[in-house]
Design a protein around this motif. Structure first.
Motif, mmCIF file in Angstrom:
data_model
loop_
_atom_site.group_PDB
_atom_site.id
_atom_site.type_symbol
_atom_site.label_atom_id
_atom_site.label_comp_id
_atom_site.label_asym_id
_atom_site.label_seq_id
_atom_site.Cartn_x
_atom_site.Cartn_y
_atom_site.Cartn_z
ATOM 1 N N GLU A 69 -12.481 25.289 13.499
ATOM 2 C CA GLU A 69 -11.526 26.267 13.661
ATOM 3 C C GLU A 69 -10.290 25.632 13.842
ATOM 4 O O GLU A 69 -10.178 24.757 14.203
ATOM 5 N N ASP A 70 -9.268 26.534 13.158
ATOM 6 C CA ASP A 70 -7.838 25.745 13.087
ATOM 7 C C ASP A 70 -6.932 26.308 14.231
ATOM 8 O O ASP A 70 -5.899 25.491 14.733
ATOM 9 N N ASN A 71 -7.342 27.272 15.074
ATOM 10 C CA ASN A 71 -6.529 27.854 15.995
ATOM 11 C C ASN A 71 -6.817 27.145 17.323
ATOM 12 O O ASN A 71 -8.095 27.312 17.980
ATOM 13 N N ALA A 72 -5.837 26.349 17.874
ATOM 14 C CA ALA A 72 -5.935 25.697 19.290
ATOM 15 C C ALA A 72 -6.693 26.619 20.432
ATOM 16 O O ALA A 72 -7.425 26.195 21.221
ATOM 17 N N GLN A 75 -10.060 27.511 19.567
ATOM 18 C CA GLN A 75 -10.970 26.499 19.799
ATOM 19 C C GLN A 75 -11.323 26.215 21.343
ATOM 20 O O GLN A 75 -12.407 25.977 21.696
ATOM 21 N N LYS A 76 -10.623 26.374 22.364
ATOM 22 C CA LYS A 76 -10.661 26.149 23.775
ATOM 23 C C LYS A 76 -11.471 27.249 24.170
ATOM 24 O O LYS A 76 -12.539 27.160 24.863
ATOM 25 N N LYS A 79 -15.132 26.954 22.543
ATOM 26 C CA LYS A 79 -15.785 25.693 23.188
ATOM 27 C C LYS A 79 -16.067 25.752 24.859
ATOM 28 O O LYS A 79 -17.250 25.796 25.351
ATOM 29 N N ILE A 91 -15.024 19.660 17.919
ATOM 30 C CA ILE A 91 -14.203 20.546 17.124
ATOM 31 C C ILE A 91 -13.777 19.812 16.003
ATOM 32 O O ILE A 91 -13.249 18.631 15.907
ATOM 33 N N ASP A 93 -10.648 20.752 12.784
ATOM 34 C CA ASP A 93 -9.628 21.704 12.748
ATOM 35 C C ASP A 93 -9.441 22.262 11.442
ATOM 36 O O ASP A 93 -8.814 23.198 11.360
#
Length: 197
Positions: A69-72, A75-76, A79, A91, A93
């Motif tokens: 996943e490229d969106n931070a 991602q959080k 996760k 993760i 990116d």
């Protein structure tokens, strides 16, 4: 009076010369215990098998999920949800990094994390989820992997053509954002159980 009786016997026996007992290699002679050591000779119980089915035993082992996943922010969130469900996470990116990590795992490279399932976004820079999935499936064929790694697509695009493209590329499931946390956890559990049973 007050004492028991004792008896003795005498037998005439022939001694057979140069004859020693032999036993098959898979048998052990049994010693019949006499009263003074009957409490010492005990049978050793065979190891008890777990009453849990193999699928339940495997559920006790933390499974490792690769989140591509490229969106931070996404991602959080993903996760955090997966870790709350008892999973370990790594993760990547973009799809190229995700494919590289999976290849390292398949090739048994040192320090490469074991990967049990992949969460794959569709639209990412460098390499998108569709192309990354195709590369992963091609690598599995080259390495003669009989059980494909489960890949769950997770995208903000709900149009049917994106769903169909993801499934055609080799994904087992396609979920759309915003997703329901319980639905994601259930999907991950379902596909992991399918490969460990």
């Amino acid at each position: 009076p007050g004492h028991g009786s004792s008896f003795s016997f005498a037998f005439k026996c022939k001694t057979l010369p140069n004859l020693s007992p032999s036993f098959p290699s898979n048998e052990v002679p049994l010693n019949i215990p006499t009263p003074h050591h009957a409490n010492i000779l005990t049978s050793i119980p065979s190891p008890r098998k777990s009453s849990l089915p193999s699928s339940s035993l495997s559920a006790l082992i933390p499974r490792h999920i690769l989140i591509v996943e490229d969106n931070a922010v996404n991602q959080k969130i993903i996760k955090r949800h997966l870790e709350a469900g008892g999973f370990k996470c790594s993760i990547a990116d973009n799809g190229h990094i995700g494919f590289t990590l999976f290849k390292s795992f398949v090739d048994g490279e040192q320090d490469a994390p074991a990967i049990d399932l992949i969460i794959m976004d569709l639209e990412m820079p460098v390499m998108g989820g569709i192309q990354a999935t195709k590369c992963i499936r091609e690598l599995e064929k080259e390495r003669s992997r009989t059980v494909p790694i489960p890949i769950i697509g997770l995208s903000g695009n709900a149009r049917q053509k994106y769903h169909d493209a993801a499934i055609d590329a080799g994904m087992q499931r396609y979920l759309t954002k915003p997703y329901v946390k319980e639905e994601l956890i259930a999907a991950v559990n379902l596909h992991i159980q399918a490969i460990v049973m």
